[in-house]
Design an enzyme around this catalytic site. Structure first.
Site, PDB file in Angstrom:
ATOM      1  N   ASP A  99      -9.378   2.177  -5.206  1.00 37.06           N
ATOM      2  CA  ASP A  99      -8.756   1.121  -4.407  1.00 37.06           C
ATOM      3  C   ASP A  99      -9.813   0.068  -4.104  1.00 37.06           C
ATOM      4  O   ASP A  99     -11.012   0.317  -4.254  1.00 37.06           O
ATOM      5  CB  ASP A  99      -8.156   1.696  -3.105  1.00 37.06           C
ATOM      6  CG  ASP A  99      -6.995   0.843  -2.585  1.00 37.06           C
ATOM      7  OD1 ASP A  99      -6.769  -0.263  -3.103  1.00 37.06           O
ATOM      8  OD2 ASP A  99      -6.301   1.293  -1.644  1.00 37.06           O
ATOM      9  N   ASP A 100      -9.362  -1.113  -3.678  1.00 33.71           N
ATOM     10  CA  ASP A 100     -10.331  -2.174  -3.367  1.00 33.71           C
ATOM     11  C   ASP A 100     -11.106  -1.861  -2.092  1.00 33.71           C
ATOM     12  O   ASP A 100     -12.309  -2.078  -2.017  1.00 33.71           O
ATOM     13  CB  ASP A 100      -9.658  -3.555  -3.299  1.00 33.71           C
ATOM     14  CG  ASP A 100      -8.428  -3.606  -2.399  1.00 33.71           C
ATOM     15  OD1 ASP A 100      -8.028  -2.562  -1.823  1.00 33.71           O
ATOM     16  OD2 ASP A 100      -7.836  -4.705  -2.253  1.00 33.71           O
ATOM     17  N   ASP A 103      -9.618   0.783   5.057  1.00 36.47           N
ATOM     18  CA  ASP A 103      -9.764   0.119   6.364  1.00 36.47           C
ATOM     19  C   ASP A 103      -9.543   1.152   7.469  1.00 36.47           C
ATOM     20  O   ASP A 103     -10.480   1.763   7.973  1.00 36.47           O
ATOM     21  CB  ASP A 103      -8.766  -1.048   6.420  1.00 36.47           C
ATOM     22  CG  ASP A 103      -8.899  -1.904   7.659  1.00 36.47           C
ATOM     23  OD1 ASP A 103      -9.159  -1.354   8.745  1.00 36.47           O
ATOM     24  OD2 ASP A 103      -8.733  -3.135   7.584  1.00 36.47           O
TER      25      ASP A 103
HETATM   26  O1  LIG Z   1      -7.101   1.886   5.003  1.00 32.07           O
HETATM   27  P1  LIG Z   1      -5.818   1.162   5.266  1.00 32.07           P
HETATM   28  O2  LIG Z   1      -5.730   0.660   6.688  1.00 32.07           O
HETATM   29  O3  LIG Z   1      -4.599   1.926   4.861  1.00 32.07           O
HETATM   30  O4  LIG Z   1      -5.846  -0.193   4.407  1.00 32.07           O
HETATM   31  C1  LIG Z   1      -6.316  -0.280   3.095  1.00 32.07           C
HETATM   32  C2  LIG Z   1      -5.214  -0.692   2.149  1.00 32.07           C
HETATM   33  O5  LIG Z   1      -4.658  -1.949   2.577  1.00 32.07           O
HETATM   34  C3  LIG Z   1      -4.606  -2.835   1.467  1.00 32.07           C
HETATM   35  O6  LIG Z   1      -3.450  -2.662   0.691  1.00 32.07           O
HETATM   36  P2  LIG Z   1      -2.004  -3.216   1.115  1.00 32.07           P
HETATM   37  O7  LIG Z   1      -1.188  -2.082   1.640  1.00 32.07           O
HETATM   38  O8  LIG Z   1      -2.156  -4.404   1.999  1.00 32.07           O
HETATM   39  O9  LIG Z   1      -1.329  -3.654  -0.222  1.00 32.07           O
HETATM   40  P3  LIG Z   1      -1.891  -4.458  -1.478  1.00 32.07           P
HETATM   41  O10 LIG Z   1      -2.987  -3.635  -2.087  1.00 32.07           O
HETATM   42  O11 LIG Z   1      -0.693  -4.573  -2.348  1.00 32.07           O
HETATM   43  O12 LIG Z   1      -2.406  -5.782  -1.000  1.00 32.07           O
HETATM   44  C4  LIG Z   1      -5.809  -2.425   0.632  1.00 32.07           C
HETATM   45  O13 LIG Z   1      -5.652  -2.826  -0.724  1.00 32.07           O
HETATM   46  C5  LIG Z   1      -5.803  -0.923   0.764  1.00 32.07           C
HETATM   47  O14 LIG Z   1      -4.958  -0.317  -0.203  1.00 32.07           O
HETATM   48  O1  HPA Z   2     -10.055  -6.378   5.374  1.00 33.00           O
HETATM   49  C1  HPA Z   2      -9.064  -6.407   4.609  1.00 33.00           C
HETATM   50  N1  HPA Z   2      -8.927  -7.384   3.655  1.00 33.00           N
HETATM   51  C2  HPA Z   2      -7.875  -7.455   2.802  1.00 33.00           C
HETATM   52  N2  HPA Z   2      -6.882  -6.567   2.822  1.00 33.00           N
HETATM   53  C3  HPA Z   2      -6.945  -5.577   3.715  1.00 33.00           C
HETATM   54  N3  HPA Z   2      -6.082  -4.554   3.933  1.00 33.00           N
HETATM   55  C4  HPA Z   2      -6.578  -3.845   4.944  1.00 33.00           C
HETATM   56  N4  HPA Z   2      -7.733  -4.357   5.407  1.00 33.00           N
HETATM   57  C5  HPA Z   2      -8.006  -5.446   4.640  1.00 33.00           C
HETATM   58 MG   LIG Z   3      -3.819  -1.824  -1.340  1.00 30.30          MG
END
Ligand SMILES: O=P(O)(O)OC[C@H]1O[C@H](OP(=O)(O)OP(=O)(O)O)[C@H](O)[C@@H]1O
Ligand code: HPA
Ligand SMILES: [Mg+2]
Length: 166
Positions: A99-100, A103
């Site tokens: 994952d990127d 959080d």
């Molecule tokens: O540790 P957490 O609080 O769960 O947050 C982290 C997740 O939040 C974001 O994804 P998001 O659900 O926003 O979807 P996306 O990847 O499609 O942007 C990010 O890419 C992680 O997958």
């Molecule tokens: O810090 C952040 N940046 C972008 N996306 C996210 N989703 C959870 N935390 C983050």
């Molecule tokens: Mg995500």
């Protein structure tokens, strides 16, 4: 959730370097033998592309999780698409989850529960999510929002001195 105080903007160049640094670390883990990458969409797609290229992993699966519905506010986590049963054997041993970032760790927690023996890697980590990842590159504080290059465009920047004028 209110807007985090600090901003950590990441350019494409920096993201590529950081994702490659993650690949270097992963090359030394699990003897470099990975059955497949499972990337958590959508944010995991970009680092998964870079890591799969660096480590020569050609089997790429997705698990589709959505949580942040409007910018920084986190809603109910939804698994929109599950992982193919073929990779769930032996609790996901030998699978690399990408994952990127992590959080709060909620997304990581959900995916870890599906594949407890998989190796979980993110490019960035905040303190609450950090215990849930096996490998990451850079930690930022919990009150920092990471701005990814795919969410940004060029805008005018005020000179720094403008904010310090008395
Ligand atoms: O540790 P957490 O609080 O769960 O947050 C982290 C997740 O939040 C974001 O994804 P998001 O659900 O926003 O979807 P996306 O990847 O499609 O942007 C990010 O890419 C992680 O997958
Ligand atoms: O810090 C952040 N940046 C972008 N996306 C996210 N989703 C959870 N935390 C983050
Ligand atoms: Mg995500």
């Amino acid at each position: 959730m209110s807007l985090p105080e600090k901003a950590f903007p990441v350019s494409w160049d920096q993201f590529h370097r950081d994702a490659r640094a993650l690949a270097w670390r992963l090359a030394g883990a699990n003897k470099g033998q990975w059955k497949a990458i499972v990337c958590i969409t959508r944010g995991g797609l970009v680092p998964a592309a870079i890591i799969s290229r660096e480590l020569g992993i050609r089997v790429i699966e997705t698990v589709c999780v959505a949580s942040y519905h409007d910018y920084t506010s986190q809603g109910q986590l939804q698994v929109l698409k599950e992982i193919t049963p073929a990779l769930l054997a032996d609790d996901g041993a030998g699978v690399l989850i990408i994952d990127d970032l992590t959080d709060t760790g909620k997304t990581a927690g959900i995916v870890r529960a599906i594949m407890p023996k998989a190796h979980f890697a993110t490019v960035y980590a905040k303190p609450k999510g950090r215990p849930l990842v096996d490998t990451f590159v850079t930690e930022v504080s919990q009150d920092t929002w990471i701005y990814f290059p795919w969410d940004m465009g060029f805008t005018y920047q005020k000179p720094i001195a403008d904010d310090h004028a008395g």
